[in-house]
Design a protein around this motif. Sequence first.
Motif, short mmCIF file in Angstrom:
data_model
loop_
_atom_site.label_atom_id
_atom_site.label_comp_id
_atom_site.label_asym_id
_atom_site.label_seq_id
_atom_site.Cartn_x
_atom_site.Cartn_y
_atom_site.Cartn_z
N ALA A 152 27.94 42.71 10.78
CA ALA A 152 27.98 44.07 10.20
C ALA A 152 29.27 44.31 9.42
CB ALA A 152 27.81 45.12 11.30
N GLY A 153 29.62 43.36 8.56
CA GLY A 153 30.77 43.53 7.69
C GLY A 153 32.09 43.06 8.25
N ARG A 154 32.11 42.63 9.51
CA ARG A 154 33.36 42.19 10.15
C ARG A 154 33.59 40.71 9.89
NH1 ARG A 154 31.79 43.95 16.10
NH2 ARG A 154 29.85 43.03 15.32
N ARG A 155 34.84 40.33 9.61
CA ARG A 155 35.19 38.93 9.44
C ARG A 155 35.37 38.27 10.80
NH1 ARG A 155 36.85 36.88 4.68
NH2 ARG A 155 38.46 35.53 5.56
N ALA A 156 35.01 36.99 10.89
CA ALA A 156 35.07 36.30 12.18
C ALA A 156 35.37 34.83 11.98
CB ALA A 156 33.74 36.45 12.93
N VAL A 157 35.98 34.23 12.99
CA VAL A 157 35.97 32.79 13.15
C VAL A 157 34.57 32.43 13.65
CG1 VAL A 157 36.88 30.84 14.47
CG2 VAL A 157 38.43 32.65 13.67
N VAL A 158 33.93 31.45 13.03
CA VAL A 158 32.56 31.07 13.40
C VAL A 158 32.56 29.62 13.87
CG1 VAL A 158 30.17 30.90 12.65
CG2 VAL A 158 31.63 32.70 11.72
N VAL A 159 32.12 29.42 15.11
CA VAL A 159 32.04 28.09 15.72
C VAL A 159 30.57 27.80 15.98
CG1 VAL A 159 32.76 26.64 17.66
CG2 VAL A 159 34.29 28.45 16.82
N GLY A 160 30.06 26.70 15.43
CA GLY A 160 28.65 26.37 15.63
C GLY A 160 28.44 24.94 16.05
N HIS A 161 27.57 24.74 17.02
CA HIS A 161 27.22 23.40 17.49
C HIS A 161 25.82 23.02 17.00
CE1 HIS A 161 25.30 20.75 20.68
NE2 HIS A 161 26.19 19.97 20.09
N SER A 162 25.67 21.83 16.43
CA SER A 162 24.38 21.28 16.06
C SER A 162 23.63 22.25 15.13
CB SER A 162 23.58 20.97 17.33
OG SER A 162 22.45 20.19 17.06
N LEU A 163 22.46 22.74 15.51
CA LEU A 163 21.76 23.71 14.67
C LEU A 163 22.65 24.91 14.40
CD1 LEU A 163 19.19 24.79 13.25
CD2 LEU A 163 18.52 25.76 15.47
N GLY A 164 23.42 25.34 15.41
CA GLY A 164 24.34 26.45 15.21
C GLY A 164 25.38 26.15 14.14
N GLY A 165 25.77 24.88 14.01
CA GLY A 165 26.68 24.50 12.95
C GLY A 165 26.04 24.59 11.59
N GLU B 51 30.63 21.76 14.94
CA GLU B 51 30.58 20.72 15.97
C GLU B 51 29.31 19.89 15.82
OE1 GLU B 51 30.07 20.17 20.79
OE2 GLU B 51 30.30 22.20 19.96
N ASP B 52 29.47 18.69 15.29
CA ASP B 52 28.40 17.70 15.17
C ASP B 52 27.10 18.27 14.59
OD1 ASP B 52 28.45 14.90 15.53
OD2 ASP B 52 26.98 15.06 17.13
N PRO B 53 27.18 18.97 13.45
CA PRO B 53 25.95 19.46 12.83
C PRO B 53 25.29 18.39 11.96
CG PRO B 53 27.79 20.16 11.52
CD PRO B 53 28.37 19.37 12.68
N VAL B 54 24.04 18.61 11.66
CA VAL B 54 23.33 17.73 10.73
C VAL B 54 23.83 18.03 9.31
CG1 VAL B 54 21.09 17.12 9.76
CG2 VAL B 54 21.30 17.64 12.20
N PRO B 55 24.29 17.03 8.56
CA PRO B 55 24.69 17.28 7.18
C PRO B 55 23.46 17.45 6.30
CG PRO B 55 24.90 14.95 7.68
CD PRO B 55 24.50 15.63 8.96
N THR C 249 37.96 24.88 7.13
CA THR C 249 36.85 24.32 7.91
C THR C 249 37.30 23.10 8.70
OG1 THR C 249 35.24 25.08 6.25
CG2 THR C 249 34.53 23.32 7.74
N LEU C 250 36.84 23.05 9.94
CA LEU C 250 37.02 21.89 10.81
C LEU C 250 35.65 21.34 11.16
CD1 LEU C 250 38.66 20.04 12.80
CD2 LEU C 250 38.33 21.86 14.51
N VAL C 251 35.44 20.04 10.91
CA VAL C 251 34.23 19.35 11.33
C VAL C 251 34.61 18.44 12.49
CG1 VAL C 251 32.39 17.75 10.68
CG2 VAL C 251 33.25 19.41 9.01
N HIS D 297 26.80 13.85 21.21
CA HIS D 297 26.46 15.08 20.47
C HIS D 297 26.97 16.34 21.16
CE1 HIS D 297 24.32 17.49 17.61
NE2 HIS D 297 23.45 17.97 18.49
N LEU D 298 26.99 16.35 22.47
CA LEU D 298 27.41 17.54 23.23
C LEU D 298 28.91 17.47 23.50
CD1 LEU D 298 24.42 17.74 25.72
CD2 LEU D 298 24.74 19.07 23.63
N ILE D 299 29.69 17.55 22.45
CA ILE D 299 31.13 17.35 22.58
C ILE D 299 31.75 18.38 23.51
CG2 ILE D 299 33.31 17.03 21.34
CD1 ILE D 299 31.55 16.65 18.79
N HIS D 300 31.39 19.65 23.32
CA HIS D 300 32.04 20.71 24.10
C HIS D 300 31.65 20.66 25.58
CE1 HIS D 300 28.20 22.77 23.11
NE2 HIS D 300 28.39 23.43 24.23
N GLU D 301 30.62 19.90 25.92
CA GLU D 301 30.27 19.69 27.32
C GLU D 301 30.86 18.40 27.86
OE1 GLU D 301 26.10 19.94 28.06
OE2 GLU D 301 25.89 21.94 27.20
#
Length: 218
Positions: free
Chosen positions: A81-94, A114-118, A166-168, A198-202
Amino acid sequence: MREATANGIKLVYREEGSEADPLLVLLHGRTADHNNWNGITQHFARRYHVLVPDLRGHGASDHPGSYALTDMADDIAGLLAGRRAVVVGHSLGGVVAYFLAVRHPELVERLVLEDPVPPVPMTGRAPIEEDDSTGFDWQMMHQTEKQLISPDPTLPGVLAGITAPTLVVSGGPSSHIRSEPLAALIPGAELVTIDAGHLIHENARAEFLGVVDDFLKI
């Protein structure tokens, strides 16, 4: 748990941390939900106002039957809703996160993928076979798979327009995804490999958090 109407659908999300702090959004991978970030959420909530949604077709968010990746990114834009954010996404979320950065650059302060599909064509993927798994819409699986296997051929060029730092984070040889090419498509992107699958954060939580904290200068 909270809920919001975003881009015309209901998104359910967890919210932690102080609203006075900068905003950070965690986007889970395919078939997961906000619980996939348990522990990670609390780590960032010490310094950020953290939102952890269930993506459309997942968890308690709406299962509308339509799963364009662009719509999934617009859902998150609606939640922000218009707010700026740091966005962290894993896989599909990336993938959703980099679509968000392309479509709504004004909302993305920093981007962690985090390990998204290019966005390159893939071959040799086994067809998706439905089983008795629950907690997500199987139509989401089928529709997103088509988009991941045969991405929009213009997308690699479009990613060159991402302006957010961006960090990959690649899962290395142990992962079934080769996310490294993505870093070359985003100007100035930093690539870090953690050979944890693939599940780096785990699988390598402490190392993952250390890399992300360093990138965010925490």
